[in-house]
Structure formats: structure tokens, C-alpha cells
Write a protein that holds these residues in place. Sequence first.
Motif, short mmCIF file in Angstrom:
data_model
loop_
_atom_site.label_atom_id
_atom_site.label_comp_id
_atom_site.label_asym_id
_atom_site.label_seq_id
_atom_site.Cartn_x
_atom_site.Cartn_y
_atom_site.Cartn_z
N TYR A 103 41.58 13.09 3.71
CA TYR A 103 40.33 13.41 3.05
C TYR A 103 40.21 12.60 1.77
CZ TYR A 103 42.79 16.10 -0.49
OH TYR A 103 43.61 16.45 -1.53
N ALA A 104 38.98 12.44 1.32
CA ALA A 104 38.71 11.78 0.04
C ALA A 104 37.47 12.43 -0.55
CB ALA A 104 38.47 10.29 0.24
N VAL A 105 37.45 12.56 -1.85
CA VAL A 105 36.31 13.14 -2.56
C VAL A 105 35.70 12.05 -3.42
CG1 VAL A 105 35.55 14.91 -4.18
CG2 VAL A 105 37.41 15.40 -2.58
N ALA A 106 34.38 11.84 -3.26
CA ALA A 106 33.66 10.87 -4.08
C ALA A 106 32.28 11.46 -4.36
CB ALA A 106 33.53 9.54 -3.36
N ASP A 162 42.71 16.23 -6.29
CA ASP A 162 41.25 16.39 -6.31
C ASP A 162 40.52 15.15 -5.82
OD1 ASP A 162 41.68 18.89 -7.32
OD2 ASP A 162 41.18 18.37 -9.39
N GLY A 163 41.23 14.04 -5.60
CA GLY A 163 40.60 12.80 -5.15
C GLY A 163 40.83 12.46 -3.69
N SER A 164 42.06 12.69 -3.20
CA SER A 164 42.37 12.34 -1.82
C SER A 164 43.69 12.95 -1.39
CB SER A 164 42.43 10.82 -1.65
OG SER A 164 43.51 10.29 -2.41
N GLY A 165 43.93 12.91 -0.07
CA GLY A 165 45.17 13.44 0.46
C GLY A 165 45.14 13.48 1.97
N VAL A 194 36.10 13.30 5.50
CA VAL A 194 37.26 13.59 6.33
C VAL A 194 37.38 12.55 7.43
CG1 VAL A 194 38.31 15.28 7.90
CG2 VAL A 194 37.01 16.07 5.91
N ASP A 195 38.58 12.03 7.62
CA ASP A 195 38.91 11.15 8.75
C ASP A 195 39.97 11.86 9.57
OD1 ASP A 195 37.29 8.96 8.02
OD2 ASP A 195 38.83 8.21 6.65
N ILE A 196 39.65 12.26 10.78
CA ILE A 196 40.63 12.83 11.69
C ILE A 196 41.40 11.65 12.29
CG2 ILE A 196 40.99 14.22 13.77
CD1 ILE A 196 39.87 15.78 11.31
N THR A 197 42.70 11.59 12.05
CA THR A 197 43.50 10.46 12.51
C THR A 197 44.23 10.74 13.82
OG1 THR A 197 45.32 11.18 11.10
CG2 THR A 197 43.79 9.54 10.18
N PHE A 243 33.60 12.29 9.18
CA PHE A 243 32.39 12.97 8.74
C PHE A 243 32.50 13.30 7.26
CE2 PHE A 243 35.36 16.11 10.26
CZ PHE A 243 35.30 17.14 9.34
N SER A 244 31.38 13.63 6.65
CA SER A 244 31.35 14.02 5.24
C SER A 244 30.60 15.32 5.09
CB SER A 244 30.65 12.95 4.40
OG SER A 244 31.39 11.76 4.41
N VAL A 245 31.06 16.13 4.14
CA VAL A 245 30.41 17.40 3.84
C VAL A 245 29.96 17.35 2.38
CG1 VAL A 245 30.72 19.91 3.72
CG2 VAL A 245 31.95 18.60 5.46
N PRO A 246 28.65 17.44 2.14
CA PRO A 246 28.19 17.46 0.74
C PRO A 246 28.54 18.81 0.10
CG PRO A 246 26.34 17.72 2.24
CD PRO A 246 27.55 17.50 3.09
#
Length: 88
Positions: free
Chosen positions: A54-57, A36-39, A63-66, A6-9
Motif C-alpha cells: 500500500y501507499a498513501v498519497a 503512514d506512507g507505505s508498507g 493498494v497493489d495486490i501482488t 485500486f485506490s480508496v479516497p
Amino acid sequence: MAKHSFSVPFSGPSQDIVAKAKAAIEKAGGQFNGNDGSGDFSVPTPAGTVKGRYAVAAQSFSVDITDKPFIVPGSAIESQVRKFLEKG
């Protein structure tokens, strides 16, 4: 493969949303690694550990729950993450 994505704006600088996520995860006893970009992160719950990336763009925190406990629905995790990120 992600079990739930999912993504959160958000508005404002990406470091603010990442700092919010990090604080919430660490407060819950979890681990947060990234920039600030991913982790990635992991959070213990009574049912088992939730792990993800997570990734920020642009203005979106994705967010990807693995990995998650079988009995915990992805929608419940998404709801909790959204609450953490929308605070403050």
C-alpha cells in the motif's frame, strides 16, 4: 507485477486510514508492516494467502495486490478492503 490495483479516497489524516487498515488486517490474522506512507501486508484466507503493498498519497490509499489465490477475483479483495476502510 501487481495482480490487481485500486485506490480508496479518504478524508482526515493519513495515520487514521493506515491504522484502520492495520487493525482490519491484524484482526483477520494477517501481518501489516509499514508506516503512514507505505508498507506491505499479508492476510490468510480459506483459499490461500493474499499479499500486497500500500501507499498513501494526498487523500488516496492505493493498494497493489501482488499475490492472491487463483480462485479469488481481485474485485472480491478490493470490495472487502473498501468495506474495512469505510467502517467507523
